[in-house]
Write a protein that holds these residues in place. Structure first.
Motif, PDB file in Angstrom:
ATOM      1  N   ALA A  61       0.797  -1.237   0.000  1.00  0.00           N
ATOM      2  CA  ALA A  61       0.000   0.000   0.000  1.00  0.00           C
ATOM      3  C   ALA A  61       0.827   1.283   0.000  1.00  0.00           C
ATOM      4  CB  ALA A  61      -0.970  -0.002   1.179  1.00  0.00           C
ATOM      5  N   HIS A  62       2.155   1.171   0.077  1.00  0.00           N
ATOM      6  CA  HIS A  62       2.961   2.401  -0.024  1.00  0.00           C
ATOM      7  C   HIS A  62       4.354   2.085  -0.548  1.00  0.00           C
ATOM      8  CE1 HIS A  62       4.401   6.413   0.660  1.00  0.00           C
ATOM      9  NE2 HIS A  62       5.386   5.968   1.416  1.00  0.00           N
ATOM     10  N   ASN A  63       4.638   2.615  -1.737  1.00  0.00           N
ATOM     11  CA  ASN A  63       5.918   2.302  -2.358  1.00  0.00           C
ATOM     12  C   ASN A  63       6.379   3.482  -3.217  1.00  0.00           C
ATOM     13  OD1 ASN A  63       8.139   0.864  -3.297  1.00  0.00           O
ATOM     14  ND2 ASN A  63       6.955  -0.749  -4.290  1.00  0.00           N
ATOM     15  N   HIS A  64       7.665   3.484  -3.500  1.00  0.00           N
ATOM     16  CA  HIS A  64       8.246   4.357  -4.524  1.00  0.00           C
ATOM     17  C   HIS A  64       9.115   3.387  -5.331  1.00  0.00           C
ATOM     18  CE1 HIS A  64       7.161   7.668  -1.734  1.00  0.00           C
ATOM     19  NE2 HIS A  64       7.704   6.916  -0.799  1.00  0.00           N
ATOM     20  N   ALA A  65       8.479   2.666  -6.266  1.00  0.00           N
ATOM     21  CA  ALA A  65       9.126   1.483  -6.868  1.00  0.00           C
ATOM     22  C   ALA A  65      10.465   1.791  -7.520  1.00  0.00           C
ATOM     23  CB  ALA A  65       8.186   0.821  -7.877  1.00  0.00           C
ATOM     24  N   ILE A 207      -0.800  10.385   0.768  1.00  0.00           N
ATOM     25  CA  ILE A 207       0.073  11.371   1.439  1.00  0.00           C
ATOM     26  C   ILE A 207       0.847  10.705   2.582  1.00  0.00           C
ATOM     27  CG2 ILE A 207      -1.821  12.107   3.003  1.00  0.00           C
ATOM     28  CD1 ILE A 207      -0.708  14.998   2.760  1.00  0.00           C
ATOM     29  N   HIS A 208       2.091  11.163   2.821  1.00  0.00           N
ATOM     30  CA  HIS A 208       2.851  10.727   3.998  1.00  0.00           C
ATOM     31  C   HIS A 208       2.331  11.498   5.216  1.00  0.00           C
ATOM     32  CE1 HIS A 208       5.916   9.933   0.785  1.00  0.00           C
ATOM     33  NE2 HIS A 208       6.216   8.898   1.536  1.00  0.00           N
ATOM     34  N   LEU A 209       2.283  10.829   6.372  1.00  0.00           N
ATOM     35  CA  LEU A 209       1.840  11.538   7.591  1.00  0.00           C
ATOM     36  C   LEU A 209       2.566  11.032   8.829  1.00  0.00           C
ATOM     37  CD1 LEU A 209      -0.163  13.400   9.172  1.00  0.00           C
ATOM     38  CD2 LEU A 209      -1.654  11.406   9.375  1.00  0.00           C
ATOM     39  N   ALA A 245       0.340   7.325   4.518  1.00  0.00           N
ATOM     40  CA  ALA A 245       1.505   6.463   4.705  1.00  0.00           C
ATOM     41  C   ALA A 245       2.165   6.778   6.043  1.00  0.00           C
ATOM     42  CB  ALA A 245       2.508   6.675   3.577  1.00  0.00           C
ATOM     43  N   HIS A 246       2.418   5.758   6.816  1.00  0.00           N
ATOM     44  CA  HIS A 246       3.144   5.779   8.097  1.00  0.00           C
ATOM     45  C   HIS A 246       2.243   5.991   9.312  1.00  0.00           C
ATOM     46  CE1 HIS A 246       6.871   5.257   6.022  1.00  0.00           C
ATOM     47  NE2 HIS A 246       6.744   6.386   5.348  1.00  0.00           N
ATOM     48  N   ALA A 247       1.797   7.225   9.586  1.00  0.00           N
ATOM     49  CA  ALA A 247       0.987   7.507  10.785  1.00  0.00           C
ATOM     50  C   ALA A 247       1.608   6.864  12.022  1.00  0.00           C
ATOM     51  CB  ALA A 247      -0.452   7.041  10.573  1.00  0.00           C
ATOM     52  N   THR A 296       5.729  -1.223   2.059  1.00  0.00           N
ATOM     53  CA  THR A 296       7.169  -1.322   2.320  1.00  0.00           C
ATOM     54  C   THR A 296       7.822   0.042   2.425  1.00  0.00           C
ATOM     55  OG1 THR A 296       7.579  -1.395  -0.056  1.00  0.00           O
ATOM     56  CG2 THR A 296       7.455  -3.506   1.100  1.00  0.00           C
ATOM     57  N   ASP A 297       7.246   1.067   1.733  1.00  0.00           N
ATOM     58  CA  ASP A 297       7.955   2.290   1.388  1.00  0.00           C
ATOM     59  C   ASP A 297       9.007   1.910   0.349  1.00  0.00           C
ATOM     60  OD1 ASP A 297       8.448   4.986   1.332  1.00  0.00           O
ATOM     61  OD2 ASP A 297       8.606   5.199   3.495  1.00  0.00           O
ATOM     62  N   GLY A 298       9.765   2.861  -0.165  1.00  0.00           N
ATOM     63  CA  GLY A 298      10.698   2.560  -1.247  1.00  0.00           C
ATOM     64  C   GLY A 298      11.862   1.705  -0.768  1.00  0.00           C
TER      65      GLY A 298
HETATM   66 ZN   LIG Z   1       7.208   6.974   1.287  1.00  0.00          ZN
END
Ligand SMILES: [Zn+2]
Ligand SMILES: N[C@@H](CCSC[C@H]1O[C@@H](n2cnc3c(=O)[nH]cnc32)[C@H](O)[C@@H]1O)C(=O)O
Length: 430
Positions: A61-65, A207-209, A245-247, A296-298
């Motif tokens: 659900a959150h990546n920067h491939a 959005i990142h938070l 993303a994150h929280a 995962t995030d990038g």
């Molecule tokens: Zn990110």
């Protein structure tokens, strides 16, 4: 219509309350046609499922491939140093072609570790979209928007072009969102405009938070609010579908503000662990009715896109944080990586569980291995023992993307050569 019959596998449908069972799965075209203890029908292709576990493809659900090009280049730094001194200068050199091959590298890793869909926020998103069309994956794509150096006009144009040109492409495999990057890169005025536009055009937001303590301090100094309060006051949670993303750093009143929101949170535990961000209040968010999926995030920060590693980290962190091993059990962690993430991408009506009528996005895990025997509880085995390397077959939209660990929609040799060459140029002298 191409029909694929998978015979005699163990099946985790991930439907609420459904126990694992042994059976057959019939795929017709892009969809799952039937799942039953035994199916005697003809098919164009029969896959032997003996010793295999079938489950829904994992959803990141959150990546920067494309940041896969920056894997293991800059580690063991604070998030802001990592971002400002290493990532942004390397990213400034990235061409469209770099982004295409970076996404192919990320896709190769995801397909090979059982991920069938992901949410991505980056730049040159048309190149990302082309890579997705070629790799066969499913993705929700977002042009990241920062409004620090200028009014972000060029970025907004690119964001809307992506949405207009690629939404629904690849037989519906591509969906799109609007991506204001984070509270600390989006001042109130442009952010409010994006939120308004998203509401009018019914476009989801990514959005990142509240990723780090520094972010909390930074926003407190600027606006005398928590990042969550800042987004709430701008109206983000009123009507928009939002993927946060994150929280990691939420107060209990922040959690109350998120109660009832559309969308939810991508928890990215490996990245949070590695950057020492903290333990996100996952259990508390879920208790407050907030949807929590996994990402995962990038690979620039997480260093791996293996969602099976995220499943383990997510459950272990909650157990450790609460001093209670009964918290976030295996089946729930698997749900986070499948149907809950699907909700965040707004595609839970199509994927996230194995059931007739849904898109044929599924994986086969090879259980014929020492670390996966004997078999007592398949949920526990999948959550705690399986790694991405145990994925034998990956199918998206009825197309086989990997079979017996051979990638079928790309030449690994070409992806390898292109990514190594391009990655070296991006980091030279940094
Ligand atoms: Zn990110
Ligand atoms: N930098 C772009 C817009 C943002 S795209 C998404 C951005 O998120 C950054 N990023 C990756 N991981 C994280 C994270 O964990 N927190 C915050 N930003 C991140 C990434 O380096 C990339 O620059 C521009 O100037 O137009």
């Amino acid at each position: 219509m191409q029909r694929i019959l998978i015979k005699g596998c163990s099946i985790l449908t991930m439907k609420t309350g459904e126990k694992p069972f042994v059976g057959d799965i019939l795929l017709a075209g892009q969809r799952i046609a039937r799942i039953a203890p035994s199916i005697d029908e003809t098919a164009d292709q029969i896959l032997d499922g003996k010793g295999m576990l079938a489950m829904p493809g994992l959803i990141n659900a959150h990546n920067h491939a494309s940041m896969s090009l920056l894997r293991a280049f800059s580690d063991d730094l604070k998030l802001m140093d990592w971002l400002d001194k290493k990532m942004l200068p390397a990213e400034a050199r990235m061409t469209k072609e770099d982004i295409y091959w970076g996404t192919m590298l990320g896709s190769a890793e995801m397909i090979a570790s059982g991920t069938t869909a992901f949410a991505d926020m980056y730049v040159h998103m048309d190149a990302v979209a082309e890579a997705i069309l070629d790799s066969g994956m499913r993705a929700s794509l977002t042009r990241g928007l920062v409004f620090l150096e200028d009014d972000g006009g060029r970025r907004m144009t690119e964001a809307m072009d992506l949405i207009d040109n690629y939404s629904g492409a690849g037989d519906g495999r591509i969906t799109t969102m609007l991506g204001p990057h984070a509270p600390y890169t989006c001042p109130p005025e442009p952010l409010a405009k994006v939120v308004q536009l998203a509401r009018e055009r019914r476009i989801p937001i990514h959005i990142h938070l509240a990723e780090t303590r520094e972010e909390i301090e930074n926003i407190k100094t600027k606006y005398n609010q928590t990042p969550t309060e800042y987004l709430h006051e701008i109206g983000l949670f009123q009507d928009n579908h939002v993927l946060l993303a994150h929280a990691v750093h939420l107060t209990s009143s922040d959690i109350q503000l998120l109660h009832g929101m559309k969308g939810g949170v991508s928890h990215n535990p490996v990245s949070n662990l590695k950057l020492a961000c903290g333990i996100a209040p996952v259990t508390e968010m879920i208790a407050n009715g907030i949807t929590v999926g996994l990402g995962t995030d990038g690979a620039g920060s997480a260093t791996t896109l293996d969602m099976f590693a995220e499943i383990k980290a997510a459950t272990w962190l909650q157990k450790l944080g609460h001093g209670d091993p009964t918290v976030l059990p295996a089946e729930q962690a698997l749900r986070m990586a499948t149907i809950e993430s699907a909700k965040l991408l707004g595609i839970d009506h199509e994927v996230g569980t194995l059931e007739a009528g849904k898109r044929a996005d599924l994986i086969l895990l090879d259980l014929n291995k020492p670390h996966l025997q004997p078999i007592h509880d398949l949920h526990a085995l999948a959550a705690y023992s399986v790694t991405g390397a145990d994925v034998d077959t990956t199918i998206v939209n009825g197309q086989i993307l990997m079979r017996h660990r051979q990638l079928l929609t790309m030449s690994w040799e070409e992806v390898h050569t292109q990514s190594a060459k391009r990655a070296a140029r991006l980091v030279e002298g940094l």
